[in-house]
Design an enzyme around this catalytic site. Structure first.
Site, PDB file in Angstrom:
ATOM      1  N   CYS A  96       1.036  -1.195   0.085  1.00  0.00           N
ATOM      2  CA  CYS A  96       0.106  -0.115   0.006  1.00  0.00           C
ATOM      3  C   CYS A  96       0.702   1.227   0.093  1.00  0.00           C
ATOM      4  O   CYS A  96       1.232   1.610  -1.019  1.00  0.00           O
ATOM      5  CB  CYS A  96      -0.807  -0.059   1.104  1.00  0.00           C
ATOM      6  SG  CYS A  96      -2.387   0.948   0.770  1.00  0.00           S
ATOM      7  N   ARG A 131     -13.193   5.828  -2.535  1.00  0.00           N
ATOM      8  CA  ARG A 131     -12.237   5.397  -1.677  1.00  0.00           C
ATOM      9  C   ARG A 131     -12.114   3.827  -1.537  1.00  0.00           C
ATOM     10  O   ARG A 131     -13.140   3.158  -1.630  1.00  0.00           O
ATOM     11  CB  ARG A 131     -12.336   5.659  -0.148  1.00  0.00           C
ATOM     12  CG  ARG A 131     -11.092   5.226   0.587  1.00  0.00           C
ATOM     13  CD  ARG A 131     -11.052   5.777   2.230  1.00  0.00           C
ATOM     14  NE  ARG A 131      -9.968   5.087   2.822  1.00  0.00           N
ATOM     15  CZ  ARG A 131      -8.767   6.007   2.894  1.00  0.00           C
ATOM     16  NH1 ARG A 131      -8.476   7.155   2.333  1.00  0.00           N
ATOM     17  NH2 ARG A 131      -7.699   5.371   3.530  1.00  0.00           N
ATOM     18  N   HIS A 195      -3.738  -5.925   2.757  1.00  0.00           N
ATOM     19  CA  HIS A 195      -3.618  -5.908   4.100  1.00  0.00           C
ATOM     20  C   HIS A 195      -4.083  -7.307   4.577  1.00  0.00           C
ATOM     21  O   HIS A 195      -5.048  -7.955   3.890  1.00  0.00           O
ATOM     22  CB  HIS A 195      -4.067  -4.636   4.872  1.00  0.00           C
ATOM     23  CG  HIS A 195      -3.572  -3.422   4.571  1.00  0.00           C
ATOM     24  ND1 HIS A 195      -2.298  -2.871   4.588  1.00  0.00           N
ATOM     25  CD2 HIS A 195      -4.261  -2.519   3.698  1.00  0.00           C
ATOM     26  CE1 HIS A 195      -2.190  -1.748   3.946  1.00  0.00           C
ATOM     27  NE2 HIS A 195      -3.476  -1.427   3.271  1.00  0.00           N
TER      28      HIS A 195
END
Ligand code: GLN
Length: 228
Positions: A96, A131, A195
């Site tokens: 990320c 997002r 993640h």
């Protein structure tokens, strides 16, 4: 040089670790231990000296925009050593925010452009439309991966002949909402938005571990040559 000691550099461990990314390093250490290897993790934080040649694996986790801004100011000191390490085909995993900083730049939601290292021809931009948050699923050369993503930056490859995605999306966004692909595989560099941590997917963890052991054996051979 100890034959069974794997050396891991964790770039800015104290600043770059979102949503359990340090778990990637813990899982690798567990798997390496099972194979009979001890491991050492060095936190390469602000102002620390770093020579990638001394390591078998480099890890760079995710971070919020603020931490990325802080890290981006210190990071250019390591450009040459990382460039040589990555282009030499050595293993590195970036998640990320860390992945974004290996590219040319990341333009954030506040309009600030954070300069990346520019080792990989890619850039990241905030777009107000989305997002990218939620569960992800994608297919890699090592099989299916399930993870979690949470990022506002959308990543685009600027040299698609050189860079290849890590996987094809089945669920979620990955690099950006248009390209239907996740992350980056360039030689033994892996960039990913996953993640959770990513390496809870043992297919990926075992594959990376094998590359780390190959790199380690190569380093031992080189060290022996020098002492001959
Ligand atoms: N701050 C970056 C973004 O929002 C990276 C986020 C992260 O590393 N989790 O895109």
């Amino acid at each position: 040089m100890a034959d069974n000691l794997i050396k891991i550099a964790y770039l800015y461990e104290d600043l770059m670790n979102t949503y359990g990314d340090s778990g990637d390093v813990k899982i690798l250490r567990f798997l390496l231990k099972r194979e009979g290897y001890d491991s050492q993790v060095d936190n390469i934080s602000l102002d620390a000296d770093f020579d990638a040649d001394d390591y078998d694996f480099v890890f760079f986790g995710g971070g919020q925009d603020f931490e990325q801004t802080v890290v981006a100011k210190d990071l250019p000191r390591h450009k040459d050593t990382l460039d040589k390490y990555i282009n030499g085909g050595n293993p590195m995993l970036c998640i990320c925010g860390g992945y974004q900083l290996m590219g040319d730049y990341y333009k954030t939601s506040s309009g600030v452009t954070i300069k990346g290292l520019g080792i990989l021809p890619l850039h990241t931009v905030f777009k107000a439309d989305k997002r990218m948050i939620g569960d992800t699923k994608y297919m890699t050369e090592w099989g299916e991966v399930t993870a979690f993503e949470n990022h506002s930056g959308q990543t685009y490859f600027d040299d698609p002949d050189k860079l290849h995605p890590l996987g094809d999306m089945i669920e979620g966004y990955g690099n950006n909402p248009q390209d239907k692909c996740e992350g980056l595989r360039y030689r033994n560099f892996i960039g990913s938005y996953s993640h959770g941590p990513l390496l809870k997917n043992v297919n990926v963890a075992n594959s990376i571990m094998k590359i780390i052991i190959e790199r380690h054996n190569e380093r031992i051979k080189q060290a022996e040559k020098v002492t001959d």
